[in-house]
Design a protein around this motif. Sequence first.
Motif, PDB file in Angstrom:
ATOM      1  N   ILE A   1       0.863  -1.180   0.000  1.00  0.00           N
ATOM      2  CA  ILE A   1       0.000   0.000   0.000  1.00  0.00           C
ATOM      3  C   ILE A   1       0.898   1.228   0.000  1.00  0.00           C
ATOM      4  CG2 ILE A   1      -1.737   1.338   1.249  1.00  0.00           C
ATOM      5  CD1 ILE A   1      -2.889  -1.264   2.310  1.00  0.00           C
ATOM      6  N   VAL A   2       0.666   2.135  -0.948  1.00  0.00           N
ATOM      7  CA  VAL A   2       1.492   3.328  -1.101  1.00  0.00           C
ATOM      8  C   VAL A   2       0.646   4.566  -0.829  1.00  0.00           C
ATOM      9  CG1 VAL A   2       2.934   4.671  -2.668  1.00  0.00           C
ATOM     10  CG2 VAL A   2       2.978   2.167  -2.773  1.00  0.00           C
ATOM     11  N   LEU A   3       1.019   5.322   0.190  1.00  0.00           N
ATOM     12  CA  LEU A   3       0.336   6.548   0.579  1.00  0.00           C
ATOM     13  C   LEU A   3       1.249   7.716   0.232  1.00  0.00           C
ATOM     14  CD1 LEU A   3      -0.910   5.354   4.094  1.00  0.00           C
ATOM     15  CD2 LEU A   3      -2.102   5.163   1.901  1.00  0.00           C
ATOM     16  N   SER A   4       1.108   8.219  -0.985  1.00  0.00           N
ATOM     17  CA  SER A   4       1.996   9.259  -1.487  1.00  0.00           C
ATOM     18  C   SER A   4       1.268  10.595  -1.564  1.00  0.00           C
ATOM     19  CB  SER A   4       2.522   8.869  -2.880  1.00  0.00           C
ATOM     20  OG  SER A   4       3.287   9.897  -3.447  1.00  0.00           O
ATOM     21  N   GLU A   5       1.756  11.586  -0.813  1.00  0.00           N
ATOM     22  CA  GLU A   5       1.183  12.936  -0.813  1.00  0.00           C
ATOM     23  C   GLU A   5      -0.320  12.896  -0.535  1.00  0.00           C
ATOM     24  OE1 GLU A   5       3.418  15.009  -0.727  1.00  0.00           O
ATOM     25  OE2 GLU A   5       5.096  14.224  -1.883  1.00  0.00           O
TER      26      GLU A   5
ATOM     27  N   THR B   1      12.523   1.808   6.722  1.00  0.00           N
ATOM     28  CA  THR B   1      13.300   2.863   6.077  1.00  0.00           C
ATOM     29  C   THR B   1      12.722   4.213   6.471  1.00  0.00           C
ATOM     30  OG1 THR B   1      13.762   1.441   4.175  1.00  0.00           O
ATOM     31  CG2 THR B   1      14.057   3.811   3.856  1.00  0.00           C
ATOM     32  N   ASP B   2      13.590   5.177   6.728  1.00  0.00           N
ATOM     33  CA  ASP B   2      13.146   6.537   7.040  1.00  0.00           C
ATOM     34  C   ASP B   2      14.118   7.509   6.378  1.00  0.00           C
ATOM     35  OD1 ASP B   2      12.154   8.885   8.055  1.00  0.00           O
ATOM     36  OD2 ASP B   2      12.187   8.256  10.153  1.00  0.00           O
ATOM     37  N   VAL B   3      13.667   8.135   5.289  1.00  0.00           N
ATOM     38  CA  VAL B   3      14.491   9.064   4.536  1.00  0.00           C
ATOM     39  C   VAL B   3      14.043  10.490   4.850  1.00  0.00           C
ATOM     40  CG1 VAL B   3      15.192   9.863   2.242  1.00  0.00           C
ATOM     41  CG2 VAL B   3      14.889   7.415   2.686  1.00  0.00           C
TER      42      VAL B   3
ATOM     43  N   ALA C   1       4.882   5.581   2.988  1.00  0.00           N
ATOM     44  CA  ALA C   1       4.323   6.924   3.173  1.00  0.00           C
ATOM     45  C   ALA C   1       5.379   7.942   2.754  1.00  0.00           C
ATOM     46  CB  ALA C   1       3.924   7.149   4.629  1.00  0.00           C
ATOM     47  N   VAL C   2       5.018   8.817   1.827  1.00  0.00           N
ATOM     48  CA  VAL C   2       5.956   9.851   1.383  1.00  0.00           C
ATOM     49  C   VAL C   2       5.195  11.157   1.219  1.00  0.00           C
ATOM     50  CG1 VAL C   2       5.712   9.085  -1.026  1.00  0.00           C
ATOM     51  CG2 VAL C   2       7.657  10.518  -0.372  1.00  0.00           C
ATOM     52  N   HIS C   3       5.698  12.234   1.881  1.00  0.00           N
ATOM     53  CA  HIS C   3       4.945  13.481   1.946  1.00  0.00           C
ATOM     54  C   HIS C   3       5.861  14.704   1.927  1.00  0.00           C
ATOM     55  CE1 HIS C   3       2.090  10.517   3.609  1.00  0.00           C
ATOM     56  NE2 HIS C   3       1.194  11.277   3.032  1.00  0.00           N
TER      57      HIS C   3
ATOM     58  N   PHE D   1      11.072  16.339   1.473  1.00  0.00           N
ATOM     59  CA  PHE D   1      10.014  15.368   1.751  1.00  0.00           C
ATOM     60  C   PHE D   1      10.489  14.351   2.781  1.00  0.00           C
ATOM     61  CE2 PHE D   1      12.333  13.656  -1.911  1.00  0.00           C
ATOM     62  CZ  PHE D   1      12.581  12.349  -1.516  1.00  0.00           C
ATOM     63  N   ARG D   2       9.546  13.621   3.326  1.00  0.00           N
ATOM     64  CA  ARG D   2       9.832  12.540   4.279  1.00  0.00           C
ATOM     65  C   ARG D   2       9.292  11.235   3.697  1.00  0.00           C
ATOM     66  NH1 ARG D   2      10.725  13.088   9.924  1.00  0.00           N
ATOM     67  NH2 ARG D   2      11.459  11.080  10.731  1.00  0.00           N
TER      68      ARG D   2
END
Length: 205
Positions: free
Chosen positions: A109-113, A173-175, A142-144, A180-181
């Motif tokens: 599941i990809v929660l992007s923006e 992973t935490d970038v 999750a990327v926001h 963005f995060r």
Amino acid sequence: MSTPPGYFDTMYASSADPWDLAGRWYERRKYALTVAALPRPHYRSAFEPGCSVGVLTERLARRCDRLLAVDRVESAVRTAAERVRGLDHVEVATMAVPGQWPGGSFDLIVLSELLYYFDDDTRGRLLDRALESLEPGGTLVAVHWDHPVPEHHRTGSELAAPLASVPGLSPLTDVRDSDFRLQVFTRTDPADGTPLSPAAEEGLL
């Protein structure tokens, strides 16, 4: 209160791609990092809510046997569907999460923006539904955007701690990019212990 639906209708009424997702190098770089952060080489069944015009959808499709991408704005759905036309394993549909949610289960599941558009209660319901749909051992991304925006309830970094505290999600992973995060989690059961890293999965540890 979550960001009103009319905000998105107005944005797409002025442009087919109001955030220039297909044109900006910033977006192409972010999408490349998002896909590169996926811990598995391939997924059986993926779900991408809030797919917008399908730029990330097209990249995810290369890593999935089946991909369902949805958005609440019909014009965005049409653009996304045209972008992935010919990819028979990709379905694009109109759906407003979390009130609407697909049946079945997913291993990605990809929660992007997406999450910053919801108030705390609605975001909590969305995450509950995501965990219910995510298979054990599955991946949640999750990327926001990580700068304040009037229409956003949280920045990417402000979302990071609540996401990391969700029971059943183990951080992988935490970038912390300057803009963005990006966080990647594995769906776990407390009884199963810490999930293996990609290196451990291949016997490198």
